[in-house]
Scaffold this motif. Structure first.
Motif, PDB file in Angstrom:
ATOM      1  N   TYR A  65     -59.814  29.548  41.255  1.00 33.56           N
ATOM      2  CA  TYR A  65     -60.205  29.294  42.645  1.00 33.56           C
ATOM      3  C   TYR A  65     -61.722  29.135  42.802  1.00 33.56           C
ATOM      4  O   TYR A  65     -62.501  29.859  42.167  1.00 33.56           O
ATOM      5  N   PRO A  66     -62.115  28.242  43.715  1.00 30.85           N
ATOM      6  CA  PRO A  66     -63.540  28.200  44.081  1.00 30.85           C
ATOM      7  C   PRO A  66     -63.934  29.545  44.690  1.00 30.85           C
ATOM      8  O   PRO A  66     -63.153  30.131  45.445  1.00 30.85           O
ATOM      9  N   GLY A  67     -65.105  30.032  44.332  1.00 30.40           N
ATOM     10  CA  GLY A  67     -65.545  31.319  44.876  1.00 30.40           C
ATOM     11  C   GLY A  67     -65.074  32.520  44.081  1.00 30.40           C
ATOM     12  O   GLY A  67     -65.492  33.652  44.327  1.00 30.40           O
ATOM     13  N   GLN A  68     -64.184  32.270  43.115  1.00 27.95           N
ATOM     14  CA  GLN A  68     -63.705  33.364  42.258  1.00 27.95           C
ATOM     15  C   GLN A  68     -64.817  33.742  41.274  1.00 27.95           C
ATOM     16  O   GLN A  68     -65.504  32.856  40.757  1.00 27.95           O
ATOM     17  N   PRO A  69     -65.008  35.020  40.981  1.00 26.57           N
ATOM     18  CA  PRO A  69     -66.025  35.394  40.000  1.00 26.57           C
ATOM     19  C   PRO A  69     -65.530  35.258  38.560  1.00 26.57           C
ATOM     20  O   PRO A  69     -64.330  35.324  38.303  1.00 26.57           O
ATOM     21  N   GLY A  70     -66.479  35.099  37.645  1.00 29.00           N
ATOM     22  CA  GLY A  70     -66.154  35.042  36.219  1.00 29.00           C
ATOM     23  C   GLY A  70     -66.859  36.155  35.460  1.00 29.00           C
ATOM     24  O   GLY A  70     -67.664  36.919  36.016  1.00 29.00           O
ATOM     25  N   ILE A  71     -66.513  36.244  34.180  1.00 26.77           N
ATOM     26  CA  ILE A  71     -67.237  37.147  33.267  1.00 26.77           C
ATOM     27  C   ILE A  71     -67.473  36.355  31.968  1.00 26.77           C
ATOM     28  O   ILE A  71     -67.026  36.702  30.895  1.00 26.77           O
ATOM     29  N   VAL A  72     -68.155  35.221  32.171  1.00 27.54           N
ATOM     30  CA  VAL A  72     -68.407  34.294  31.073  1.00 27.54           C
ATOM     31  C   VAL A  72     -69.907  34.204  30.807  1.00 27.54           C
ATOM     32  O   VAL A  72     -70.348  34.367  29.675  1.00 27.54           O
ATOM     33  N   THR A  73     -70.679  33.972  31.854  1.00 27.69           N
ATOM     34  CA  THR A  73     -72.114  33.748  31.680  1.00 27.69           C
ATOM     35  C   THR A  73     -72.886  35.074  31.751  1.00 27.69           C
ATOM     36  O   THR A  73     -72.381  36.083  32.262  1.00 27.69           O
ATOM     37  N   ASP A  74     -74.149  35.024  31.292  1.00 28.31           N
ATOM     38  CA  ASP A  74     -74.997  36.215  31.380  1.00 28.31           C
ATOM     39  C   ASP A  74     -75.235  36.609  32.837  1.00 28.31           C
ATOM     40  O   ASP A  74     -75.294  37.797  33.165  1.00 28.31           O
ATOM     41  N   ALA A  75     -75.393  35.598  33.702  1.00 29.60           N
ATOM     42  CA  ALA A  75     -75.639  35.901  35.120  1.00 29.60           C
ATOM     43  C   ALA A  75     -74.427  36.605  35.732  1.00 29.60           C
ATOM     44  O   ALA A  75     -74.569  37.541  36.540  1.00 29.60           O
ATOM     45  N   GLN A  76     -73.225  36.169  35.347  1.00 32.22           N
ATOM     46  CA  GLN A  76     -72.009  36.847  35.851  1.00 32.22           C
ATOM     47  C   GLN A  76     -71.958  38.292  35.348  1.00 32.22           C
ATOM     48  O   GLN A  76     -71.675  39.227  36.117  1.00 32.22           O
ATOM     49  N   ALA A  77     -72.246  38.483  34.057  1.00 30.06           N
ATOM     50  CA  ALA A  77     -72.220  39.842  33.492  1.00 30.06           C
ATOM     51  C   ALA A  77     -73.254  40.725  34.192  1.00 30.06           C
ATOM     52  O   ALA A  77     -72.985  41.898  34.509  1.00 30.06           O
ATOM     53  N   ALA A  78     -74.427  40.151  34.488  1.00 34.49           N
ATOM     54  CA  ALA A  78     -75.470  40.935  35.170  1.00 34.49           C
ATOM     55  C   ALA A  78     -75.007  41.309  36.583  1.00 34.49           C
ATOM     56  O   ALA A  78     -75.283  42.412  37.068  1.00 34.49           O
ATOM     57  N   GLY A  79     -74.312  40.388  37.247  1.00 32.98           N
ATOM     58  CA  GLY A  79     -73.760  40.691  38.570  1.00 32.98           C
ATOM     59  C   GLY A  79     -72.762  41.839  38.497  1.00 32.98           C
ATOM     60  O   GLY A  79     -72.793  42.766  39.325  1.00 32.98           O
ATOM     61  N   TRP A  80     -71.905  41.819  37.487  1.00 36.03           N
ATOM     62  CA  TRP A  80     -70.919  42.899  37.341  1.00 36.03           C
ATOM     63  C   TRP A  80     -71.587  44.225  36.996  1.00 36.03           C
ATOM     64  O   TRP A  80     -71.095  45.291  37.372  1.00 36.03           O
TER      65      TRP A  80
END
Ligand SMILES: Cc1cc2nc3c(=O)[nH]c(=O)nc-3n(C[C@H](O)[C@H](O)[C@H](O)COP(=O)(O)O)c2cc1C
Length: 358
Positions: A65-80
């Motif tokens: 889905y658009p707007g769904q979060p991921g755990i792929v990129t460094d920026a996503q991991a930093a957000g988590w």
């Protein structure tokens, strides 16, 4: 022992037996990075014993889905990492649901050419792009046998990134018609290799993913969610002997792994199928009564008192009540869900529900 008493889930201690059911809320933008409002949302709900995040994609092609979060990129991991810190600062515990969307998506959502599934069978109907345009579900690429290891390893890498970011554990999403569930159902899995054709074969990939993720982060940090006989997104799963045999094979394969928990979504958690699976698993068992019914305070209390489960997952009531457990302990009134703002894009209907006064 009651709904409000502490317990242990895998490697972690939790303050009560309520779990936040995973709920997609689509507030992580085009880049799939969970920002400060996502951290605030989960931290507000940290009074719930075990928070489970919305489904998070482990690879670009698995975004549903658009707007769904991921755990792929460094920026996503930093957000988590910021989400984990915010929850821990409130004394909470958080697992991340890892969700490969399988065929429940579109190249205009994933940004990849390929949409994958066990077999090349499209879902009938449409999905929605970020601007609301409807597009027909594509015919997915049927994963070759030698491509399965890559998909498995994406779950493993995502689990590692999640745990390294400070998330307490991961939940494999094998429910609700997404990739792992697609492997379990004969309607979506018509494979002729060792991953299709019989209940044991259809369960094989899910068990292999679980085993590999356990090897990476430890069994005490891995749970799984299943929804036996849930007919959703064209998996056409029926309440029949074939479904029972498939889930028995699955649980037989999972039980020796020592997982933190199995979480089951089913309209009759006290019924024979779910309770047989609980006995066969033998470990921490979470139930949720499914989309058709809303989980109520009295049902949740009774589920623990009557020993139907070890924890109860609660969805919609926790959208509208950040302090749900306090309200349930006191028997206080509950806020109603504001339906139009359940999905994105901002704090409205997300982090602005009122807490009890005083
Ligand atoms: C807005 C919304 C989003 C959901 N997203 C997910 C999800 O990402 N993963 C999942 O396993 N279930 C998802 N579900 C199902 C919920 O986890 C839960 O099973 C369902 O809401 C029924 O529980 P309830 O009656 O307590 O709400 C979602 C449900 C809702 C209402």
């Amino acid at each position: 022992m009651s709904l409000f008493s502490p317990t242990t889930v895998g490697d972690v201690d939790v303050r009560n037996r309520v779990s936040l059911a995973p709920m997609t809320r689509l507030r992580s933008g085009a880049d799939g990075v969970p920002g400060p409002i996502v951290a605030k949302y989960y931290a507000q709900r940290a009074g719930i014993g075990l928070l489970v995040t919305e489904g998070v994609y482990p690879s670009a092609e698995s975004r549903a889905y658009p707007g769904q979060p991921g755990i792929v990129t460094d920026a996503q991991a930093a957000g988590w990492a910021k989400v984990a810190d915010a929850v821990h600062a409130e004394g909470g515990t958080i697992f991340m649901q890892l969700m490969n969307g399988g065929r429940v998506t579109h190249p205009l959502i994933t940004g990849t050419d390929r949409i994958v599934a066990p077999s090349a069978i499209a879902i009938e109907g449409d999905t929605r792009l970020a601007d609301g345009t409807k597009v027909a579900y594509p015919v997915p690429h049927a994963l070759e046998t030698d491509e399965l290891a890559t998909v498995r390893d994406e779950f493993v890498a995502a689990a590692r990134r999640a745990v390294d970011a400070g998330i307490d554990g991961v939940e494999l999403h094998s429910a609700n018609g997404y990739l792992l569930h697609e492997f379990l159902s004969p309607a979506s899995n018509q494979r002729t290799d060792e991953y299709g054709g019989s209940p044991e074969a259809r369960a094989r990939f899910v068990i292999e993913v679980a085993r590999a993720v356990v090897a990476e982060v430890g069994a005490g940090r891995v749970g799984i969610r299943i929804s036996p006989a849930h007919n959703i997104q064209d998996v056409w799963e029926k309440d029949d002997a074939e479904t029972r045999a498939t889930y028995e094979a699955l649980v037989a394969g999972l039980a020796p792994l020592g997982l933190a928990y199995v979480s089951v979504l089913h309209s009759d958690p006290a019924g024979e199928l779910v309770q047989d699976l609980r006995r066969a698993f033998g470990g921490t068992f979470i139930v949720n009564s499914g989309f058709s019914l809303v989980t109520t305070r009295d049902e949740a209390i009774a589920a623990i008192d009557d020993d139907i489960a070890d924890l109860v997952a609660v969805g919609r009531p926790a959208i509208a009540n950040p302090d749900l457990v306090t309200r349930w302990e006191r028997g206080a009134d509950e806020n109603e869900v504001h339906q139009p703002s359940v999905y994105g894009p901002d704090e409205r209907g997300y982090t602005d529900y009122p807490f009890l006064e005083g």
